[in-house]
Design a protein around this motif. Structure first.
Motif, PDB file in Angstrom:
ATOM      1  N   ARG A  59       0.936  -1.191  -0.201  1.00 53.65           N
ATOM      2  CA  ARG A  59       0.110  -0.028  -0.501  1.00 53.65           C
ATOM      3  C   ARG A  59       1.102   1.432   0.105  1.00 53.65           C
ATOM      4  N   PHE A  60       1.677   0.897   0.775  1.00 54.78           N
ATOM      5  CA  PHE A  60       2.842   1.920   0.279  1.00 54.78           C
ATOM      6  C   PHE A  60       4.096   2.024   0.187  1.00 54.78           C
ATOM      7  N   ASP A  61       5.546   2.920   0.398  1.00 58.43           N
ATOM      8  CA  ASP A  61       6.592   2.957  -0.485  1.00 58.43           C
ATOM      9  C   ASP A  61       7.616   1.580   0.286  1.00 58.43           C
ATOM     10  N   TYR A  62       7.455   0.764  -0.461  1.00 55.47           N
ATOM     11  CA  TYR A  62       8.232   0.154   0.035  1.00 55.47           C
ATOM     12  C   TYR A  62       9.968  -0.027   0.688  1.00 55.47           C
ATOM     13  N   ARG A  63      10.553   1.290   0.096  1.00 51.96           N
ATOM     14  CA  ARG A  63      11.436   1.914   0.390  1.00 51.96           C
ATOM     15  C   ARG A  63      11.514   2.509   1.800  1.00 51.96           C
ATOM     16  N   ARG A  64       9.612   2.826   2.058  1.00 50.75           N
ATOM     17  CA  ARG A  64       9.665   2.811   3.571  1.00 50.75           C
ATOM     18  C   ARG A  64      10.026   1.306   4.938  1.00 50.75           C
ATOM     19  N   PHE A  65       9.421   0.269   4.466  1.00 46.94           N
ATOM     20  CA  PHE A  65       9.695  -1.201   5.212  1.00 46.94           C
ATOM     21  C   PHE A  65      11.201  -1.010   5.604  1.00 46.94           C
ATOM     22  N   LEU A  66      11.610  -1.004   4.205  1.00 51.62           N
ATOM     23  CA  LEU A  66      13.254  -1.354   4.397  1.00 51.62           C
ATOM     24  C   LEU A  66      14.533  -0.182   5.755  1.00 51.62           C
ATOM     25  N   LEU A  67      13.521   0.492   5.588  1.00 48.10           N
ATOM     26  CA  LEU A  67      14.266   1.582   6.210  1.00 48.10           C
ATOM     27  C   LEU A  67      13.914   1.143   8.020  1.00 48.10           C
ATOM     28  N   ALA A  68      12.604   0.873   8.185  1.00 46.29           N
ATOM     29  CA  ALA A  68      12.245   0.784   9.085  1.00 46.29           C
ATOM     30  C   ALA A  68      12.781  -0.802   9.554  1.00 46.29           C
ATOM     31  N   GLY A  69      12.511  -2.032   9.279  1.00 46.69           N
ATOM     32  CA  GLY A  69      13.515  -2.886   8.951  1.00 46.69           C
ATOM     33  C   GLY A  69      15.281  -2.626   9.666  1.00 46.69           C
ATOM     34  N   ALA A  70      15.571  -1.619   9.080  1.00 49.07           N
ATOM     35  CA  ALA A  70      17.434  -1.327   9.338  1.00 49.07           C
ATOM     36  C   ALA A  70      17.622  -0.863  10.768  1.00 49.07           C
ATOM     37  N   GLY A  71      16.340   0.207  11.001  1.00 43.79           N
ATOM     38  CA  GLY A  71      16.251   0.163  12.187  1.00 43.79           C
ATOM     39  C   GLY A  71      15.890  -0.116  13.366  1.00 43.79           C
ATOM     40  N   THR A  72      14.469  -0.946  13.244  1.00 40.67           N
ATOM     41  CA  THR A  72      14.046  -1.869  14.210  1.00 40.67           C
ATOM     42  C   THR A  72      15.672  -3.024  14.441  1.00 40.67           C
ATOM     43  N   LEU A  73      16.873  -3.242  13.723  1.00 42.73           N
ATOM     44  CA  LEU A  73      16.858  -4.500  14.145  1.00 42.73           C
ATOM     45  C   LEU A  73      17.959  -4.254  14.753  1.00 42.73           C
ATOM     46  N   LEU A  74      18.515  -2.218  14.193  1.00 47.00           N
ATOM     47  CA  LEU A  74      19.966  -1.291  15.797  1.00 47.00           C
ATOM     48  C   LEU A  74      19.341  -1.605  16.490  1.00 47.00           C
ATOM     49  N   VAL A  75      18.060  -1.049  17.016  1.00 47.15           N
ATOM     50  CA  VAL A  75      17.727  -1.201  18.284  1.00 47.15           C
ATOM     51  C   VAL A  75      17.498  -2.929  19.363  1.00 47.15           C
ATOM     52  N   ALA A  76      17.292  -3.636  18.215  1.00 49.60           N
ATOM     53  CA  ALA A  76      16.854  -5.310  18.880  1.00 49.60           C
ATOM     54  C   ALA A  76      18.312  -6.142  18.936  1.00 49.60           C
ATOM     55  N   ASN A  77      19.808  -5.281  18.249  1.00 48.10           N
ATOM     56  CA  ASN A  77      20.436  -5.368  19.036  1.00 48.10           C
ATOM     57  C   ASN A  77      21.726  -5.374  20.281  1.00 48.10           C
ATOM     58  N   LEU A  78      21.282  -4.077  20.447  1.00 51.67           N
ATOM     59  CA  LEU A  78      21.518  -3.018  21.935  1.00 51.67           C
ATOM     60  C   LEU A  78      20.925  -3.940  22.785  1.00 51.67           C
ATOM     61  N   LEU A  79      19.701  -4.604  22.627  1.00 51.09           N
ATOM     62  CA  LEU A  79      19.058  -4.789  23.989  1.00 51.09           C
ATOM     63  C   LEU A  79      19.704  -6.238  24.789  1.00 51.09           C
ATOM     64  N   PRO A  80      20.659  -6.973  23.997  1.00 50.01           N
ATOM     65  CA  PRO A  80      21.313  -8.667  24.630  1.00 50.01           C
ATOM     66  C   PRO A  80      22.670  -8.092  25.034  1.00 50.01           C
ATOM     67  N   VAL A  81      22.800  -6.463  25.125  1.00 50.70           N
ATOM     68  CA  VAL A  81      24.461  -5.869  25.886  1.00 50.70           C
ATOM     69  C   VAL A  81      24.344  -5.217  27.297  1.00 50.70           C
ATOM     70  N   PHE A  82      22.703  -4.697  26.944  1.00 46.29           N
ATOM     71  CA  PHE A  82      21.999  -3.844  28.419  1.00 46.29           C
ATOM     72  C   PHE A  82      20.180  -4.508  28.985  1.00 46.29           C
ATOM     73  N   TRP A  83      21.138  -5.855  28.357  1.00 45.91           N
ATOM     74  CA  TRP A  83      19.221  -6.840  28.872  1.00 45.91           C
ATOM     75  C   TRP A  83      19.837  -8.261  29.142  1.00 45.91           C
ATOM     76  N   PRO A  84      20.772  -8.480  29.306  1.00 49.35           N
ATOM     77  CA  PRO A  84      21.009 -10.260  28.875  1.00 49.35           C
ATOM     78  C   PRO A  84      20.196 -10.740  30.197  1.00 49.35           C
ATOM     79  N   VAL A  85      19.062 -11.275  29.911  1.00 53.20           N
ATOM     80  CA  VAL A  85      18.164 -12.237  30.601  1.00 53.20           C
ATOM     81  C   VAL A  85      17.636 -12.498  29.380  1.00 53.20           C
ATOM     82  N   PHE A  86      16.675 -13.817  30.322  1.00 51.13           N
ATOM     83  CA  PHE A  86      15.630 -14.237  29.447  1.00 51.13           C
ATOM     84  C   PHE A  86      15.012 -12.913  28.982  1.00 51.13           C
TER      85      PHE A  86
END
Length: 402
Positions: A59-86
């Motif tokens: 419905r919208f722009d494919y590029r926005r979803f590629l951008l949002a996906g990379a941004g979400t991946l950035l946040v996701a990979n900081l969690l095991p560093v600062f919150w290393p529990v289940f």
């Protein structure tokens, strides 16, 4: 465009933690049951997100979803560093699932539509293979270092993955718009999201060929994901390979997969696309079974051959499904349907894997998975042949009425 897209695939695919995440979680105090529960939840959560994100990407722009996906991946990979529990690892994988769901349908749809509208549809398979190769080639350079980096500074693999995702964000922002713009209905006639979703599902269910091709893809992708992600570390640990060498083996696997992805077009000299997927998937299953009696050196060699074959199969399967989509406005949603089925099967397989590993029956699991795949592919081959026979007369009739 293809250079930017390949760069995006390269940096968003730099998962430095991939060879060591199992050990990282074990060192953080998680049990095998907790680790595989997280992975199973990951697949289910991905399935819940996949169709809505695919429909929104159409419905919208494919590029926005590629951008949002990379941004979400950035946040996701900081969690095991600062919150290393289940719960930290669980949220990490849920965000990785969200990132993958944002990109999985939109990425291939963007590449396919861009080339078709540019008058170069024949370039798609090679471009898809090159993009797949780009997503893997960075791992060849970085993964051998993962074990050493973890020993030097435990969370460093996750920090480096987050840095790669940040570069992917910048590249996604520079991707060009589709020629002619993203196809959308005008506001007055725009479908509600629920109708867009049901329309895509209806498109899949009404095409027997498309349904069979999607199931065929599940067999390929499930085998590849289970071996290269879920079983990779347990198998090498069972063969007594030192942890520091895990990254080197995974990098070698990635190199062989790159070689296969870059040469997938050569298969057409001997086999049609559907026959090629049948043969390649059967070979993957047999290689999986051969891991059972293999020693360490033979196991590494078999894994490399497995990666080579999977690299050849991936672009062919993507081409088959894209060509079978008759409504381009629903392309990303249909590709998301394929990913949903894929992840649902992976979720069930991973749940079974946890039970097998708890019982110390890894070899039995490999044999059962290989046998089940061969049986499934044999049945699919029969149905695909019937579907293609029925499709041929329809194509002749359509051509005679034009």
């Amino acid at each position: 465009m293809t250079r930017l897209y390949n760069g995006y695939q390269l940096f968003s695919g730099l998962l430095w933690w991939l060879p060591v995440f199992y050990l990282y979680q074990r060192n953080a105090g998680l049990t095998d049951e907790q680790i595989f529960t997280i992975q199973s939840i990951y697949y289910v959560f991905f399935c819940l997100l996949e169709i809505p994100t695919g429909a929104l990407a159409d419905r919208f722009d494919y590029r926005r979803f590629l951008l949002a996906g990379a941004g979400t991946l950035l946040v996701a990979n900081l969690l095991p560093v600062f919150w290393p529990v289940f719960w930290g690892f669980l949220v990490h994988f849920l965000l990785v699932a969200l990132a993958n769901s944002l990109v999985s349908g939109a990425g291939s749809a963007y590449l396919y539509e861009y080339l078709v509208r540019s008058g170069e549809p024949e370039r798609y398979r090679k471009a898809e293979g090159n993009a797949r190769a780009a997503s893997l080639i960075g791992r060849v350079a970085c993964l051998p270092l993962a074990g050493f980096l973890m020993q030097w500074h435990t969370p460093l693999p996750y920090l480096l993955t987050a840095a790669g995702a940040a570069v992917a964000v910048l590249l996604a922002a520079r991707l060009p718009a589709l020629p002619g713009g993203q196809r959308q209905p005008d506001k007055a006639g725009r479908e509600p999201l629920s109708q867009a979703l049901t329309g895509a599902v209806r498109l899949v269910t009404r095409s027997k060929l498309l349904m069979l091709l999607i199931v065929q893809g599940v067999a390929v992708f499930t085998l590849v994901r289970v071996l290269q992600t879920n079983l990779f570390q347990p198998i090498l640990a069972a063969k007594d390979l030192p942890v520091a060498a895990f990254g080197s083996v995974l990098a070698a696997n990635a190199l062989f997969e790159v070689a296969g992805a870059a040469r997938s077009a050569l298969v057409r000299r001997w086999l049609s696309d559907t026959r090629a997927i049948f043969v390649l998937t059967t070979v993957l299953a047999l290689l999986l079974a051969l891991l059972v009696p293999a020693g360490l050196a033979a196991t590494i060699a078999l894994m490399c051959v497995f990666s080579l074959v999977s690299g050849v199969a991936y672009p062919i399967q993507r081409q088959l499904v894209n060509d079978a989509v008759t409504d381009p406005s629903r392309r990303a949603t249909v590709l998301s349907v394929e990913s949903i089925v894929d992840r649902l099967v992976c979720s069930l397989v991973v749940l079974a894997l946890g039970a097998y590993l708890s019982a110390g029956a890894l070899n039995l699991f490999l044999l059962h998975l290989a046998i089940g795949t061969v049986v499934l592919m044999t049945v699919l081959a029969v149905f695909l042949r019937r579907a293609n026979r029925r499709r041929a007369p329809e194509a002749v009739i359509e051509g005679s009425t034009r």
